[in-house]
Design a protein around this motif. Structure first.
Motif, short mmCIF file in Angstrom:
data_model
loop_
_atom_site.label_atom_id
_atom_site.label_comp_id
_atom_site.label_asym_id
_atom_site.label_seq_id
_atom_site.Cartn_x
_atom_site.Cartn_y
_atom_site.Cartn_z
N HIS A 2 93.77 63.34 33.80
CA HIS A 2 93.25 61.99 33.56
C HIS A 2 93.84 61.49 32.25
O HIS A 2 93.83 62.20 31.24
N THR A 5 86.63 58.64 37.80
CA THR A 5 87.82 59.38 37.40
C THR A 5 87.56 60.88 37.46
O THR A 5 86.42 61.32 37.68
N GLU A 6 88.59 61.64 37.21
CA GLU A 6 88.48 63.10 37.16
C GLU A 6 87.56 63.56 36.04
O GLU A 6 87.02 64.65 36.09
N GLN A 7 87.37 62.73 35.02
CA GLN A 7 86.55 63.08 33.87
C GLN A 7 85.20 62.39 33.86
O GLN A 7 84.52 62.39 32.83
N THR A 40 95.07 56.98 34.75
CA THR A 40 95.45 57.93 35.80
C THR A 40 94.28 58.88 36.04
O THR A 40 93.34 58.94 35.24
N GLY A 41 94.34 59.61 37.12
CA GLY A 41 93.24 60.50 37.48
C GLY A 41 92.07 59.74 38.07
O GLY A 41 90.93 60.19 38.00
N VAL A 42 92.35 58.59 38.68
CA VAL A 42 91.31 57.74 39.26
C VAL A 42 91.03 58.21 40.69
O VAL A 42 91.95 58.35 41.50
#
Length: 95
Positions: A11, A41-43, A24-26
């Motif tokens: 992410h 997101t990943e986070q 990114t990492g969405v």
């Protein structure tokens, strides 16, 4: 039985002059309007607030989102623990 494999994506959040942003990492776009963009997101959940916000490019296969507008604030909310306890995501976010 179909076996699912999950690939963890990195992410990244890049903000340029509070006018454009690359995320990114969405995993998903939950909602967006001119004043708020709400992404999974990943986070965790990511809330971007501002004015005249636009989603210029969305590619969920690559997990990328390009935003433009005036960015006033960015906030993360970790809802993974709430989901594992069975709580409603939106109830957790809007307490």
């Amino acid at each position: 039985m179909e076996e699912r494999t999950t690939v963890s994506k990195n992410h990244k959040l890049v903000v340029n002059n509070r006018k454009t942003s690359l995320v990114t990492g969405v995993l998903d776009v939950l909602s967006f309007d001119l004043n708020e963009v709400f992404l999974e997101t990943e986070q965790g959940m990511l809330m971007v607030k501002g004015s005249d916000l636009h989603v210029n490019r969305l590619n969920l296969e690559k997990g990328e989102v390009d935003l433009s507008g005036t960015i006033d604030s960015i906030a993360y909310s970790d809802v993974q623990s709430a989901v594992s306890r069975g709580e409603n995501i939106f109830a957790k976010l809007f307490r």
